[in-house]
Design a protein around this motif. Structure first.
Motif, mmCIF file in Angstrom:
data_model
loop_
_atom_site.group_PDB
_atom_site.id
_atom_site.type_symbol
_atom_site.label_atom_id
_atom_site.label_comp_id
_atom_site.label_asym_id
_atom_site.label_seq_id
_atom_site.Cartn_x
_atom_site.Cartn_y
_atom_site.Cartn_z
ATOM 1 N N ALA A 147 0.834 -1.201 0.000
ATOM 2 C CA ALA A 147 0.000 0.000 0.000
ATOM 3 C C ALA A 147 0.873 1.257 0.000
ATOM 4 C CB ALA A 147 -0.927 -0.008 1.206
ATOM 5 N N ILE A 148 1.929 1.252 0.803
ATOM 6 C CA ILE A 148 2.856 2.386 0.815
ATOM 7 C C ILE A 148 3.529 2.527 -0.539
ATOM 8 C CG2 ILE A 148 5.021 3.220 1.831
ATOM 9 C CD1 ILE A 148 4.043 1.926 4.484
ATOM 10 N N PHE A 149 3.929 1.406 -1.148
ATOM 11 C CA PHE A 149 4.559 1.449 -2.464
ATOM 12 C C PHE A 149 3.602 1.993 -3.517
ATOM 13 C CE2 PHE A 149 7.488 -2.317 -1.250
ATOM 14 C CZ PHE A 149 8.238 -1.472 -0.461
ATOM 15 N N LEU A 150 2.325 1.628 -3.418
ATOM 16 C CA LEU A 150 1.341 2.171 -4.357
ATOM 17 C C LEU A 150 1.243 3.683 -4.218
ATOM 18 C CD1 LEU A 150 -1.522 -0.489 -4.190
ATOM 19 C CD2 LEU A 150 -0.159 0.106 -6.194
ATOM 20 N N LEU A 151 1.287 4.178 -2.996
ATOM 21 C CA LEU A 151 1.261 5.625 -2.792
ATOM 22 C C LEU A 151 2.529 6.293 -3.336
ATOM 23 C CD1 LEU A 151 -0.297 5.814 0.776
ATOM 24 C CD2 LEU A 151 -1.356 6.520 -1.380
ATOM 25 N N VAL A 152 3.676 5.637 -3.165
ATOM 26 C CA VAL A 152 4.927 6.169 -3.715
ATOM 27 C C VAL A 152 4.841 6.236 -5.236
ATOM 28 C CG1 VAL A 152 7.390 5.650 -4.040
ATOM 29 C CG2 VAL A 152 6.363 5.458 -1.768
ATOM 30 N N VAL A 153 4.332 5.177 -5.848
ATOM 31 C CA VAL A 153 4.177 5.153 -7.307
ATOM 32 C C VAL A 153 3.241 6.266 -7.749
ATOM 33 C CG1 VAL A 153 3.210 3.818 -9.223
ATOM 34 C CG2 VAL A 153 4.763 2.732 -7.612
ATOM 35 N N ALA A 154 2.155 6.474 -7.008
ATOM 36 C CA ALA A 154 1.203 7.529 -7.368
ATOM 37 C C ALA A 154 1.839 8.912 -7.259
ATOM 38 C CB ALA A 154 -0.029 7.443 -6.479
ATOM 39 N N ASN A 155 2.788 9.084 -6.338
ATOM 40 C CA ASN A 155 3.459 10.379 -6.204
ATOM 41 C C ASN A 155 4.504 10.618 -7.280
ATOM 42 O OD1 ASN A 155 2.065 11.403 -4.000
ATOM 43 N ND2 ASN A 155 3.367 10.316 -2.546
ATOM 44 N N PHE A 156 5.116 9.562 -7.798
ATOM 45 C CA PHE A 156 6.196 9.728 -8.750
ATOM 46 C C PHE A 156 5.785 9.547 -10.204
ATOM 47 C CE2 PHE A 156 8.831 8.977 -4.965
ATOM 48 C CZ PHE A 156 9.705 10.040 -5.096
ATOM 49 N N VAL A 157 4.753 8.776 -10.465
ATOM 50 C CA VAL A 157 4.359 8.486 -11.845
ATOM 51 C C VAL A 157 3.138 9.333 -12.196
ATOM 52 C CG1 VAL A 157 3.587 6.709 -13.460
ATOM 53 C CG2 VAL A 157 5.265 6.147 -11.696
ATOM 54 N N LYS A 158 3.322 10.195 -13.158
ATOM 55 C CA LYS A 158 2.195 11.007 -13.608
ATOM 56 C C LYS A 158 1.248 10.098 -14.391
ATOM 57 C CE LYS A 158 1.180 15.355 -15.790
ATOM 58 N NZ LYS A 158 1.736 16.596 -16.275
ATOM 59 N N GLY A 159 -0.005 10.103 -13.997
ATOM 60 C CA GLY A 159 -0.981 9.240 -14.637
ATOM 61 C C GLY A 159 -1.487 8.139 -13.724
ATOM 62 N N VAL A 160 -0.849 7.981 -12.562
ATOM 63 C CA VAL A 160 -1.325 7.036 -11.544
ATOM 64 C C VAL A 160 -1.787 7.878 -10.361
ATOM 65 C CG1 VAL A 160 -0.728 5.134 -10.015
ATOM 66 C CG2 VAL A 160 0.267 5.237 -12.289
ATOM 67 N N GLU A 161 -3.058 7.715 -9.997
ATOM 68 C CA GLU A 161 -3.632 8.509 -8.916
ATOM 69 C C GLU A 161 -4.307 7.584 -7.902
ATOM 70 O OE1 GLU A 161 -6.358 11.150 -10.823
ATOM 71 O OE2 GLU A 161 -4.829 11.945 -12.156
ATOM 72 N N ILE A 162 -4.051 7.856 -6.623
ATOM 73 C CA ILE A 162 -4.674 7.109 -5.537
ATOM 74 C C ILE A 162 -5.185 8.133 -4.528
ATOM 75 C CG2 ILE A 162 -4.336 5.424 -3.696
ATOM 76 C CD1 ILE A 162 -2.164 4.156 -5.415
ATOM 77 N N ILE A 205 6.794 -1.299 -13.134
ATOM 78 C CA ILE A 205 8.248 -1.448 -12.996
ATOM 79 C C ILE A 205 8.691 -0.916 -11.629
ATOM 80 C CG2 ILE A 205 10.476 -0.626 -13.854
ATOM 81 C CD1 ILE A 205 9.271 -0.756 -16.672
ATOM 82 N N MET A 206 8.145 0.244 -11.226
ATOM 83 C CA MET A 206 8.491 0.800 -9.915
ATOM 84 C C MET A 206 8.056 -0.116 -8.782
ATOM 85 S SD MET A 206 7.986 4.905 -9.747
ATOM 86 C CE MET A 206 8.413 4.984 -8.022
ATOM 87 N N LEU A 207 6.839 -0.657 -8.883
ATOM 88 C CA LEU A 207 6.363 -1.586 -7.847
ATOM 89 C C LEU A 207 7.252 -2.817 -7.765
ATOM 90 C CD1 LEU A 207 2.475 -1.579 -8.168
ATOM 91 C CD2 LEU A 207 3.831 -0.963 -6.181
ATOM 92 N N THR A 208 7.650 -3.329 -8.905
ATOM 93 C CA THR A 208 8.519 -4.508 -8.934
ATOM 94 C C THR A 208 9.863 -4.211 -8.272
ATOM 95 O OG1 THR A 208 7.460 -5.285 -10.952
ATOM 96 C CG2 THR A 208 9.625 -6.194 -10.443
ATOM 97 N N ILE A 209 10.455 -3.077 -8.606
ATOM 98 C CA ILE A 209 11.757 -2.714 -8.029
ATOM 99 C C ILE A 209 11.644 -2.512 -6.523
ATOM 100 C CG2 ILE A 209 13.518 -0.902 -7.960
ATOM 101 C CD1 ILE A 209 13.091 -0.605 -11.011
ATOM 102 N N LEU A 210 10.596 -1.815 -6.075
ATOM 103 C CA LEU A 210 10.420 -1.594 -4.640
ATOM 104 C C LEU A 210 10.201 -2.906 -3.894
ATOM 105 C CD1 LEU A 210 8.196 1.612 -4.747
ATOM 106 C CD2 LEU A 210 10.558 1.464 -3.953
ATOM 107 N N ASN A 211 9.394 -3.800 -4.461
ATOM 108 C CA ASN A 211 9.176 -5.102 -3.823
ATOM 109 C C ASN A 211 10.443 -5.934 -3.801
ATOM 110 O OD1 ASN A 211 6.494 -5.315 -2.802
ATOM 111 N ND2 ASN A 211 5.752 -5.293 -4.907
ATOM 112 N N LEU A 212 11.241 -5.865 -4.860
ATOM 113 C CA LEU A 212 12.519 -6.597 -4.871
ATOM 114 C C LEU A 212 13.457 -6.078 -3.809
ATOM 115 C CD1 LEU A 212 13.249 -7.079 -8.681
ATOM 116 C CD2 LEU A 212 12.794 -8.852 -6.998
#
Length: 111
Positions: A12-27, A98-105
């Motif tokens: 959930a935290i990673f999803l929020l990080v992705v939403a902050n860094f990737v334009k086009g992903v909003e949570i 890709i960001m979610l995968t890297i963060l999870n790794l």
């Protein structure tokens, strides 16, 4: 059970990080991100293996790069199922997955 809860919280935290860094992903908020982490986990456990099996020849031809497309599809499917999560287009889905995968790794490597 505790490990699953920690993994869901981190996702959930990673999803929020992705939403902050990737334009086009909003949570919308953390609750939405947590529910999205649950749905993403279910999609990855149930739907992704079936799609990966069916797409195995394409994955071989593309030397594994088609798995990025499958991961992006899982993220878009999660956005379609969870109100409050929006993925606007295929490119943000690819970059977000890709960001979610890297963060999870990184977390799996640390743990």
């Amino acid at each position: 059970m505790l490990a699953i809860l920690v993994h869901l919280l981190l996702t959930a935290i990673f999803l929020l990080v992705v939403a902050n860094f990737v334009k086009g992903v909003e949570i919308d908020n953390f609750g939405t991100a947590f529910f999205g982490a649950i749905v993403l986990g279910i999609c990855n456990a149930v739907i992704k293996p079936v799609i990966s099996f069916l797409a195995f020849p394409i994955t071989i031809i593309t030397l594994g790069l088609f798995l990025l497309v499958i991961n992006a599809f899982m993220l878009q499917l999660t956005a379609a199922l969870v109100p409050g999560i929006k993925v606007r287009g295929f490119l943000p889905a690819i970059v977000g997955s890709i960001m979610l995968t890297i963060l999870n790794l990184l977390i799996n490597w640390v743990m």
